[in-house]
Scaffold this motif. Structure first.
Motif, PDB file in Angstrom:
ATOM      1  N   GLN A 225       0.802  -1.219   0.000  1.00 37.34           N
ATOM      2  CA  GLN A 225       0.000   0.000   0.000  1.00 37.34           C
ATOM      3  C   GLN A 225       0.841   1.278   0.000  1.00 37.34           C
ATOM      4  OE1 GLN A 225      -3.403  -0.143   2.854  1.00 37.34           O
ATOM      5  NE2 GLN A 225      -2.511  -2.110   3.461  1.00 37.34           N
ATOM      6  N   ASP A 226       2.079   1.191   0.496  1.00 34.34           N
ATOM      7  CA  ASP A 226       2.922   2.382   0.532  1.00 34.34           C
ATOM      8  C   ASP A 226       3.571   2.601  -0.828  1.00 34.34           C
ATOM      9  OD1 ASP A 226       6.000   1.467   0.612  1.00 34.34           O
ATOM     10  OD2 ASP A 226       4.770  -0.040   1.636  1.00 34.34           O
ATOM     11  N   PRO A 227       4.113   3.794  -1.086  1.00 34.77           N
ATOM     12  CA  PRO A 227       4.656   4.109  -2.410  1.00 34.77           C
ATOM     13  C   PRO A 227       6.143   3.824  -2.574  1.00 34.77           C
ATOM     14  CG  PRO A 227       4.510   6.109  -1.113  1.00 34.77           C
ATOM     15  CD  PRO A 227       3.968   5.005  -0.243  1.00 34.77           C
ATOM     16  N   TYR A 228       6.794   3.246  -1.578  1.00 32.03           N
ATOM     17  CA  TYR A 228       8.256   3.186  -1.576  1.00 32.03           C
ATOM     18  C   TYR A 228       8.785   1.905  -2.226  1.00 32.03           C
ATOM     19  CZ  TYR A 228       7.504   7.049   1.564  1.00 32.03           C
ATOM     20  OH  TYR A 228       7.087   8.244   2.091  1.00 32.03           O
ATOM     21  N   PHE A 229       9.755   2.101  -3.137  1.00 32.55           N
ATOM     22  CA  PHE A 229      10.336   0.984  -3.874  1.00 32.55           C
ATOM     23  C   PHE A 229      11.842   1.180  -4.030  1.00 32.55           C
ATOM     24  CE2 PHE A 229       5.942   1.026  -5.228  1.00 32.55           C
ATOM     25  CZ  PHE A 229       5.597  -0.319  -5.324  1.00 32.55           C
ATOM     26  N   ILE A 230      12.538   0.064  -4.009  1.00 29.47           N
ATOM     27  CA  ILE A 230      13.953   0.029  -4.380  1.00 29.47           C
ATOM     28  C   ILE A 230      14.055  -0.626  -5.748  1.00 29.47           C
ATOM     29  CG2 ILE A 230      16.238  -0.904  -3.850  1.00 29.47           C
ATOM     30  CD1 ILE A 230      15.433   1.238  -1.910  1.00 29.47           C
ATOM     31  N   GLN A 231      14.695   0.086  -6.692  1.00 29.24           N
ATOM     32  CA  GLN A 231      14.923  -0.469  -8.023  1.00 29.24           C
ATOM     33  C   GLN A 231      16.412  -0.435  -8.329  1.00 29.24           C
ATOM     34  OE1 GLN A 231      12.561   1.402 -11.041  1.00 29.24           O
ATOM     35  NE2 GLN A 231      10.627   0.601 -10.265  1.00 29.24           N
ATOM     36  N   ARG A 232      16.847  -1.389  -9.105  1.00 28.52           N
ATOM     37  CA  ARG A 232      18.264  -1.505  -9.418  1.00 28.52           C
ATOM     38  C   ARG A 232      18.760  -0.283 -10.199  1.00 28.52           C
ATOM     39  NH1 ARG A 232      21.591  -5.688  -8.872  1.00 28.52           N
ATOM     40  NH2 ARG A 232      19.847  -7.102  -8.398  1.00 28.52           N
ATOM     41  N   MET A 233      19.930   0.220  -9.786  1.00 28.12           N
ATOM     42  CA  MET A 233      20.613   1.316 -10.465  1.00 28.12           C
ATOM     43  C   MET A 233      22.058   0.885 -10.728  1.00 28.12           C
ATOM     44  SD  MET A 233      19.296   4.587  -8.189  1.00 28.12           S
ATOM     45  CE  MET A 233      20.037   5.796  -9.306  1.00 28.12           C
ATOM     46  N   ASP A 234      22.873   1.798 -11.224  1.00 30.61           N
ATOM     47  CA  ASP A 234      24.287   1.488 -11.445  1.00 30.61           C
ATOM     48  C   ASP A 234      25.180   2.561 -10.847  1.00 30.61           C
ATOM     49  OD1 ASP A 234      23.748   3.554 -13.149  1.00 30.61           O
ATOM     50  OD2 ASP A 234      24.558   2.602 -14.948  1.00 30.61           O
TER      51      ASP A 234
END
Length: 613
Positions: free
Chosen positions: A206-215
């Motif tokens: 339900q919350d908006p927080y995400f970790i996505q892969r970066m470089d």
């Protein structure tokens, strides 16, 4: 979307939550001694391995176990790694602080909590995720005594599932954490998977927080400042280390012991170094000076209370001109103060440490990379100027994990300063230990054991003349003190120079800061420009005595804000003593004193208030 979810999102003023990717502050609230350090490190490193800039701040009590502890992980795609005031995602594991932790959050934050705490009844404007930790850990860990330690890995798995952290990276980080304990790694990994599977089956995002892969982290490392300092000291050629344990400096020497045992054992199997735990700080600094006089590269590490005890020997080093290095990992005082909180409160006292007229060289690292490189600077400067050099780190830098590029292998040779060899003495016939031959205030010295009758000399902490002879003649004393002061003035051109960062256009406002305050300043400058259209120039101090750039920076700006982590504007006072009197009115103070690492918003709010915005 469920009806309750619709109502929740409408309460926040939106139908669908806006995704917030790689920009969050996660706070884990646990009990000290519950084994949460390993869990938090795994969580931090997992995000780091996904290429997202990250930093971790540990706020722990000064007792051994039982009191609350908080660990804050900040992930930020733009590379801001200073502490952030606002918390976006709380993992509430401590019943004693859970309600206060929840009530302090801004609307829209997420709370991952131990189900029996019933925290969802406290507020309606937060997102709650209850987890029955005790039920989940029991089948994973049959041994009841271990459950309170393994239990923390459950929240790592739940957080990984909710935030989108790659489980392969979690396992990689976990096995690194338990590299020498395969059974422990397997047990903890089972707990992580139990939490991940539970969240998958029972919790709706339900919350908006995400970790996505970066470089962003390609080739970078994670290390704490004390470990970086220990590595730097070894590369600098330290051979004698004397110390007395004190928070937060102990891990520096403990880590150095491990490094030296690994890399400084001779072909005959014997140590090529000596590390001695003294009976107190006074004995430790005395041994440093004894070893320094004998020709060893010697050091100690301590904190504010230890610095206080070293005052008399600091004066001996200054007046007798004996080299040595002191690492001060600063914490909050006065007295015992807050021994597990960070501060820049030893600056003024250390600069003038000892009685009489004394001025000491200070180095001011802001990063783990500078802990490494300034270790080498410190030993070179100590021997070049034949005095104590203090490296002013702090608890935030020393004990927390920081991202860094790999350290550069030292290229410059070790500089032992003005040391006379047997050949020099054969040619000269003799020397005067305290004579200024080169008009820089620095005399020549010999090392004990040099095979020449003229190599011997007395080192005196009492009044003396150029030849080290005892003297109470006023003109001898005055001449000696003026020469030593000239040596200090010479050091201005040799200490690390400050770093200048200018705005996009000519700025009337300047900011001066040093040490770990740097990370809050670079973010605050962006806030000031983007939110208030205030351009600033920034000068980061790296050393005392100040070089000419400090004077020029103040002359070029109408108002200069000196930002530091102490109550009494200690660095500001030192700058006032150094500049032209007519420039003093340009200086302003922004002081941060509650023991938490400096955050950008505090600087922005204070500066704009003082600017009348």
């Amino acid at each position: 979307m469920a009806t309750t979810d619709v109502a929740l999102h409408e309460a926040f003023g939106q139908r669908e939550p806006k995704r917030v990717v790689n920009n969050m502050s996660i706070q884990v609230a646990t009990v000290n001694g519950s084994g949460s350090q390993s869990s938090n490190t795994v969580l931090l490193r997992s995000i780091f391995q996904m290429g997202v800039p990250v930093s971790g701040k540990n706020l722990f009590p000064s007792n051994i176990a039982g009191l609350p502890t908080w660990y804050t992980i900040r992930a930020n795609k733009d590379g801001y790694i200073a502490r952030k005031k606002e918390i976006d995602f709380v993992i509430a594991m401590n019943a004693e602080t859970a309600q206060e932790d929840v009530m302090s959050l801004a609307p829209g934050a997420a709370v991952l909590y131990d189900e029996p705490l019933n925290l969802n009844k406290l507020r309606t404007d937060l997102i709650f995720y209850p987890v029955p930790y005790d039920k989940l850990v029991a089948p994973v860990c049959p041994e009841a005594k271990l459950r309170k330690l393994v239990k923390n890995m459950i929240y790592v798995g739940v957080a990984a599932q909710l935030l989108g952290i790659d489980m392969a990276e979690v396992e990689k980080a976990l096995r690194k954490q338990f590299a020498k304990k395969v059974k422990a790694a397997n047990l903890n990994l089972a707990a992580v998977r139990a939490g991940f599977d539970y969240a998958t089956a029972n919790l709706t995002k339900q919350d908006p927080y995400f970790i996505q892969r970066m470089d962003k982290n390609q080739g970078m490392i994670i290390i704490d400042g004390n470990s970086a300092a220990a590595l730097g000291c070894m590369f600098a050629g330290v051979t004698v280390v004397t110390w007395y344990p004190i928070t937060p400096s102990s891990s520096l020497v403990e880590t150095l012991i491990d490094y030296m045992k690994q890399y400084r054992i001779g072909p005959d199997g014997k140590a090529t170094f000596a590390i001695v735990q003294a009976e107190d700080e006074l004995a430790a600094i005395g041994m440093v000076l004894g070893a320094g006089w004998a020709g060893a590269r010697s050091m100690t590490a301590t904190a504010g209370p230890g610095i206080s005890l070293m005052a008399e020997f600091a004066g001996l080093s200054y007046y007798a001109e004996v080299p040595g290095v002191v690492w001060d990992i600063q914490r909050v005082g006065p007295s015992t103060g807050l021994p597990t909180r960070t501060s820049q409160g030893d600056i003024l006292s250390t600069a003038f440490l000892s009685h009489g007229d004394t001025k000491n060289i200070l180095l001011l690292p802001c990063s783990v990379a500078e802990c490494f490189s300034m270790a080498q600077d410190a030993f070179n400067l100590a021997e070049q100027f034949q005095t104590l050099v203090f490296v002013m780190s702090d608890l935030d830098l020393g004990m927390n994990n920081w991202m860094s590029d790999p350290f550069e292998y030292p290229k410059a040779p070790i500089d032992r300063g003005k040391v006379l060899t047997k050949e020099d003495l054969d040619r000269m016939g003799g020397f005067s230990r305290y004579k200024d031959v080169d008009n820089d205030g620095i005399g020549y010295r010999t090392l004990p054991g040099t095979e020449h009758p003229a190599a011997a000399y007395f080192t005196r902490g009492t009044g003396h003349n150029e030849k080290s002879g005892y003297s109470e003649r006023p003109d001898d004393f005055e001449k000696n003190m003026e020469r030593i002061n000239k040596k200090f003035e010479t050091a201005r051109a040799f200490v690390p120079r400050p770093e200048l960062m200018t705005g996009k256009s000519k700025a009337q406002i300047g900011i001066i800061a040093y040490g770990t305050s740097h990370w809050g300043i670079i973010e605050a400058r962006d806030q000031l420009r983007d939110e208030y259209n205030i351009e600033t120039d920034y000068l980061r101090l790296k050393a005392y005595p100040f070089s000419r750039e400090v004077h020029e920076f103040i002359e070029q700006h109408e108002r200069v804000y000196v930002v530091e982590q102490n109550r009494d504007a200690q660095m500001l006072s030192m700058i006032k003593l150094d500049i032209k009197p007519e420039l003093v009115t340009r200086l302003r103070s922004i002081a941060h004193i509650h023991g938490l690492p400096l955050d950008a918003r505090s600087v922005t709010d204070e500066l704009t208030s003082m600017e009348g915005k």
